[in-house]
Design an enzyme around this catalytic site. Structure first.
Site, short mmCIF file in Angstrom:
data_model
loop_
_atom_site.label_atom_id
_atom_site.label_comp_id
_atom_site.label_asym_id
_atom_site.label_seq_id
_atom_site.Cartn_x
_atom_site.Cartn_y
_atom_site.Cartn_z
CG ASP A 34 53.17 50.53 4.15
OD1 ASP A 34 52.12 50.12 4.38
OD2 ASP A 34 53.72 50.68 2.85
CE LYS A 71 49.47 50.05 -1.37
NZ LYS A 71 50.38 49.33 -2.30
CG ASP A 101 48.92 49.48 4.80
OD1 ASP A 101 48.92 50.90 4.95
OD2 ASP A 101 49.43 48.75 3.94
CB SER A 125 52.93 46.91 3.47
OG SER A 125 51.54 47.24 3.13
CG HIS A 126 49.21 44.08 3.68
ND1 HIS A 126 49.95 44.61 3.05
CD2 HIS A 126 48.88 42.68 3.60
CE1 HIS A 126 50.23 43.57 1.87
NE2 HIS A 126 49.45 42.46 2.35
CG ASP A 178 50.85 51.57 1.19
OD1 ASP A 178 50.42 50.85 2.03
OD2 ASP A 178 51.91 51.11 0.39
NE ARG A 179 47.73 47.07 1.07
CZ ARG A 179 47.57 45.83 1.14
NH1 ARG A 179 46.48 45.04 1.28
NH2 ARG A 179 48.38 45.08 0.19
#
Ligand code: VG1
Ligand code: CO
Length: 541
Positions: free
Chosen positions: A277, A374, A275, A111-112, A279-280
């Protein structure tokens, strides 16, 4: 073929969002194999099932895809759907799982967190509803990792992911698809693209920063091709194995270039970033940063601007540390509002049961019942839809929102890479103090409740406890403390601060100033700077 393991790894407990470790750790002999074996032994329906597989393109993505394909064939999957170059955002993966009736998915992303040989790698497991596997499944995967003696794999040379096509590994078919188009068709069903396109082409310049991560290919097709924004609207749009050395976390610290462009420059009316992946999301207007908790509240309050949400919302949910801005909107709309622990997996049951339509977290995560993750680009589109409909600037939307609902001043202070011992001593000490805090004064108010948050899932009745320390004050303010479940270096302490100011109060303060009494009160109570030796947080949001 069966490969024997001499010892089990004891450190493969999935955190807030899957198993996340350094790339180096994932390169240890049999480390990745062990976790994948545990997933295939635990996930329901593997034999004969369909699995969705892809990742955010970071270092390790291709190697992991090869390995999972060969292990999946050995475990009897009938089909794996993967994508060109293995590029698949988390929200797009969730959608693919749902439309293909897959048993679930494996998403390769930390992710992030930063990527590359010296960065982090991660494995996220999703279930048949498209959402992160629930705790019962991740706990079972973990128990399985503790007692592994062997894993199953097929010898096979790696297949090409350069183009869409069909391949076979043993009896298992591998369908390589373009991972972008299904996702974009879904977005076209939810929003009025003509309206958004007309708005942004008519003197409303926007900038999107993909931070060299997964959203680049999605965003270029979305903004530049479908919505007609000028070429160059998408910055850092090519996914790189190490994200070009940047940290793919869309906040004011790590997406500084975009933040400066919007907050200091005069050239753009709207800016957004996602981010690693996808989702943010971070939303910016000219001279205006939208706090993620406020973003959820604004989307809820204006949901009827988007065609798919025009009939109203069933309910909303937010994670415990997310500000109560959305609660006030829900109350006004007369719909239920749920408070869950941190992590998207807790929203899944509420979405599946039709109890909520929208949900979100303070950590730049917003989403709805269109998938079970998300969704960064979805949130950006929702904002553009609201702006196009209302013909207002981001700053005007925010000030109108606050003057109607009041403002929840909010900030999160992260103290990163603290030694594990210091972090747990600090946290445990505050936890022990909690019972004695009730009725004490704190930052000029009185503490009405101090506890460690636990959640009773209204759908399946499960109880999840120890989800973060809360101090609630009689003026509605809250201070929360959590230890991160996604960090990989030492511990990260998160301090969440919230203070409500009603419609006729001062709505235009700097958040850090508005929260200053809470900030110093929690620092002296929890001895944060004293114990960590850090005079300021690593990241302030
Ligand atoms: C963080 C966020 C949390 C989010 C999680 C996964 O977890 O605070 O809200 O759900 O990351 O997001 P933690 O345990 O570090 O606070 V992502 O974009 O990694 O899927
Ligand atoms: Co993410």
């Amino acid at each position: 073929m069966q490969v024997l393991l001499s010892t089990s790894f004891t450190d493969q407990k999935p955190g807030t969002s899957g198993l996340r470790k350094s790339s180096k750790q994932f390169e240890e002999t049999h480390y990745l194999e062990s976790f994948i074996e545990a997933i295939f032994r635990t996930l329901p329906g593997v034999e004969g099932g369909v699995l969705v597989l892809g990742g955010d393109g970071r270092y390790g993505n291709r190697r992991a895809i090869d390995l999972i394909l060969r292990m999946g064939a050995a475990h009897g999957l009938s089909k794996v759907i993967t994508t060109v170059d293995g590029i698949l955002s988390t929200p797009a993966a969730s959608h693919l799982i749902r439309i293909n009736q897959a048993i679930g998915g494996i998403i390769l992303s930390a992710s992030h967190n930063s990527g590359g040989p010296d960065g982090d790698f991660g494995v996220k497991v999703n279930g048949a509803n498209g959402g992160p596997a629930p705790e019962a499944v991740t706990d079972a995967i973990y128990s399985c990792t503790l007692n592994l003696d062997k894993y199953k794999i097929i010898e096979n040379s790696s297949i090409s992911l350069k183009n869409p096509g069909q391949h076979y590994i043993g009896d298992m078919s591998v369908e390589v698809i373009d991972g972008v188009s299904d996702y974009l068709s879904l977005m076209q069903k939810l929003f009025d693209f003509d309206r958004i396109s007309e708005y942004i082409r008519n003197d409303f310049p926007i900038a999107f920063d993909a931070l060299n991560a997964v959203t680049g290919p999605y965003a270029i097709d979305l903004f530049e091709k479908l919505l007609g924004a000028p070429i160059g609207t998408v910055r850092n749009g090519v996914p790189l194995e190490d994200f070009g050395g940047c940290h793919p976390d869309p906040n004011l610290t790590y997406a500084k270039e975009l933040a400066d462009l919007l907050l200091q420059g005069n050239s753009h009316c709207f800016g957004a970033a996602c981010d690693g992946d996808g989702d943010r999301n971070m939303i910016l207007g000219k001279g205006c940063f939208v706090n993620p908790s406020d973003s959820l509240a604004v989307i809820a309050a204006n949901a009827n601007c988007a065609p798919a949400y025009a009939d109203g919302l069933l309910g909303v949910a937010r994670s415990m540390p997310t500000s109560a801005a959305v609660d006030v909107v829900a109350q006004d709309l007369g719909i239920p509002c749920f408070e869950t622990p941190t992590g998207w997996k807790f929203f899944g049951n509420l979405l599946d049961a039709g109890q909520i339509t929208l949900c979100g977290e303070e950590s730049f995560g917003t989403g709805s019942n269109h998938i079970r993750e998300k969704d960064g680009l979805w949130a950006v589109l929702f904002w553009l839809q609201i702006l196009a409909q209302k013909q207002l600037s981001v700053a005007e939307i925010m000030s109108q929102h606050w003057s109607y609902y009041g403002r929840h001043y909010y900030s999160r202070h992260d103290y990163e890479a603290i030694s594990n011992d210091i972090a747990s001593q600090l946290y445990n000490r505050v936890e022990l103090m909690l019972p004695s805090l009730v009725d004490k004064s704190f930052a000029g108010s009185f503490i009405t409740c101090a506890d460690n948050f636990s959640y009773h899932d209204p759908v399946d009745g499960s109880l999840t406890s120890a989800q973060g320390l809360r101090i609630l004050l009689d003026d509605g303010s809250r201070v929360m403390l959590r230890l991160s479940g996604t960090g990989t270096k030492g511990a990260t302490l998160r301090v969440y601060l919230e203070r409500y100011v009603s419609q006729n109060g001062n709505l235009n303060q700097n958040p850090q100033q508005a929260l200053s009494e809470l900030i110093s009160a929690i620092d002296s109570m929890a001895e944060i700077s004293k114990r960590t030796g850090m005079s300021t947080p690593t990241v302030i949001t």
